[in-house]
Design a protein around this motif. Structure first.
Motif, PDB file in Angstrom:
ATOM      1  N   SER A 192     -79.787   8.025  77.142  1.00  0.00           N
ATOM      2  CA  SER A 192     -79.888   6.618  76.741  1.00  0.00           C
ATOM      3  C   SER A 192     -78.513   5.973  76.887  1.00  0.00           C
ATOM      4  CB  SER A 192     -80.345   6.512  75.287  1.00  0.00           C
ATOM      5  OG  SER A 192     -79.306   6.942  74.409  1.00  0.00           O
ATOM      6  N   THR A 193     -78.482   4.668  76.884  1.00  0.00           N
ATOM      7  CA  THR A 193     -77.214   3.939  76.957  1.00  0.00           C
ATOM      8  C   THR A 193     -76.312   4.343  75.794  1.00  0.00           C
ATOM      9  OG1 THR A 193     -78.282   2.109  78.081  1.00  0.00           O
ATOM     10  CG2 THR A 193     -76.185   1.632  76.987  1.00  0.00           C
ATOM     11  N   GLU A 194     -76.874   4.440  74.606  1.00  0.00           N
ATOM     12  CA  GLU A 194     -76.090   4.819  73.435  1.00  0.00           C
ATOM     13  C   GLU A 194     -75.516   6.231  73.588  1.00  0.00           C
ATOM     14  OE1 GLU A 194     -76.432   5.171  68.575  1.00  0.00           O
ATOM     15  OE2 GLU A 194     -78.174   4.512  69.724  1.00  0.00           O
ATOM     16  N   GLU A 195     -76.298   7.147  74.093  1.00  0.00           N
ATOM     17  CA  GLU A 195     -75.808   8.515  74.292  1.00  0.00           C
ATOM     18  C   GLU A 195     -74.652   8.544  75.296  1.00  0.00           C
ATOM     19  OE1 GLU A 195     -79.661  11.404  73.627  1.00  0.00           O
ATOM     20  OE2 GLU A 195     -79.675  10.095  75.387  1.00  0.00           O
ATOM     21  N   TYR A 232     -72.446   5.965  76.075  1.00  0.00           N
ATOM     22  CA  TYR A 232     -71.180   5.414  75.587  1.00  0.00           C
ATOM     23  C   TYR A 232     -70.595   6.228  74.442  1.00  0.00           C
ATOM     24  CZ  TYR A 232     -73.341   2.562  71.779  1.00  0.00           C
ATOM     25  OH  TYR A 232     -74.007   2.128  70.668  1.00  0.00           O
ATOM     26  N   LYS A 233     -71.409   6.990  73.735  1.00  0.00           N
ATOM     27  CA  LYS A 233     -70.882   7.858  72.680  1.00  0.00           C
ATOM     28  C   LYS A 233     -70.200   9.100  73.249  1.00  0.00           C
ATOM     29  CE  LYS A 233     -73.389   6.286  68.713  1.00  0.00           C
ATOM     30  NZ  LYS A 233     -74.151   6.667  67.530  1.00  0.00           N
ATOM     31  N   LEU A 234     -70.369   9.357  74.547  1.00  0.00           N
ATOM     32  CA  LEU A 234     -69.637  10.450  75.188  1.00  0.00           C
ATOM     33  C   LEU A 234     -68.154  10.108  75.334  1.00  0.00           C
ATOM     34  CD1 LEU A 234     -72.044  11.477  78.107  1.00  0.00           C
ATOM     35  CD2 LEU A 234     -71.509  12.803  76.044  1.00  0.00           C
ATOM     36  N   TYR A 235     -67.848   8.824  75.496  1.00  0.00           N
ATOM     37  CA  TYR A 235     -66.478   8.398  75.779  1.00  0.00           C
ATOM     38  C   TYR A 235     -65.472   8.876  74.727  1.00  0.00           C
ATOM     39  CZ  TYR A 235     -62.600   5.406  77.197  1.00  0.00           C
ATOM     40  OH  TYR A 235     -61.379   4.941  77.578  1.00  0.00           O
ATOM     41  N   PRO A 236     -65.690   8.617  73.426  1.00  0.00           N
ATOM     42  CA  PRO A 236     -64.701   9.114  72.460  1.00  0.00           C
ATOM     43  C   PRO A 236     -64.629  10.638  72.428  1.00  0.00           C
ATOM     44  CG  PRO A 236     -66.526   8.035  71.326  1.00  0.00           C
ATOM     45  CD  PRO A 236     -66.713   7.807  72.783  1.00  0.00           C
ATOM     46  N   LYS A 237     -65.728  11.309  72.704  1.00  0.00           N
ATOM     47  CA  LYS A 237     -65.718  12.779  72.746  1.00  0.00           C
ATOM     48  C   LYS A 237     -64.877  13.263  73.928  1.00  0.00           C
ATOM     49  CE  LYS A 237     -70.249  13.184  70.605  1.00  0.00           C
ATOM     50  NZ  LYS A 237     -71.658  13.539  70.786  1.00  0.00           N
TER      51      LYS A 237
END
Length: 161
Positions: free
Chosen positions: A9-12, A14-19
């Motif tokens: 998903s889009t949320e999944e 963009y949440k990869l970026y800080p990781k």
């Protein structure tokens, strides 16, 4: 995982970026959130250090002005990473209208040129301070200098990669 990114998903995504940032910091690849610039610095320093034809470089502290790496002989390197037609800006130099001569800020500029699409390294180029002074271009909006990535640069620069 990279092949399956389209299934996320889009949320999944963009949440990869800080990781990704945290992991690259943990590995010592980046030290700030300037992902592309820091990856370019890391790759340039690695290339110099792994190649016996070039001096070993050590990354300068993030807060060091004007330079990103230093050789064992004390030569200062400013490293710029590019995906477009000009480098980021060089601060602390005299504006074009100044009569003052610029104080030497570094001995060399290393330019890491990435392919826009995949961030593959296309070239690593090196120019010295005098070549920098010859080719630098004023960025009126930023009120600082940059280097155009063009045929003149390619002709004058030492090809490191």
């Amino acid at each position: 995982m990279p092949d399956d990114i389209g299934k996320l998903s889009t949320e999944e995504i963009y949440k990869l970026y800080p990781k990704i940032l945290r992991e690259l910091k943990k590995r010592g690849v980046i030290r700030s959130n300037n992902l592309v610039g820091e990856i370019g610095e890391y790759l340039a320093v690695s290339h110099y250090t792994e190649n016996p034809k070039f001096p070993n470089l050590i990354r300068a502290d993030v807060t060091t002005k004007n330079i990103d790496a230093i050789s064992r002989d004390g030569e200062r390197y400013s490293i710029k990473t590019v995906t477009g037609t000009s480098t980021g800006t060089f601060w602390g130099l005299q504006p074009p209208s100044s009569e003052k001569k610029d104080e030497k800020k570094f001995e060399y500029v290393v330019i890491v040129i990435f392919d826009k699409e995949n961030l593959d390294v296309k070239n690593i180029l090196e120019i010295d301070w005098d070549q920098f002074l010859e080719i630098k271009r004023w960025h009126s909006w930023m009120k600082a200098w940059n280097i155009p990535v063009n045929a003149s640069l390619m002709k004058m620069a030492k090809k490191v990669f």
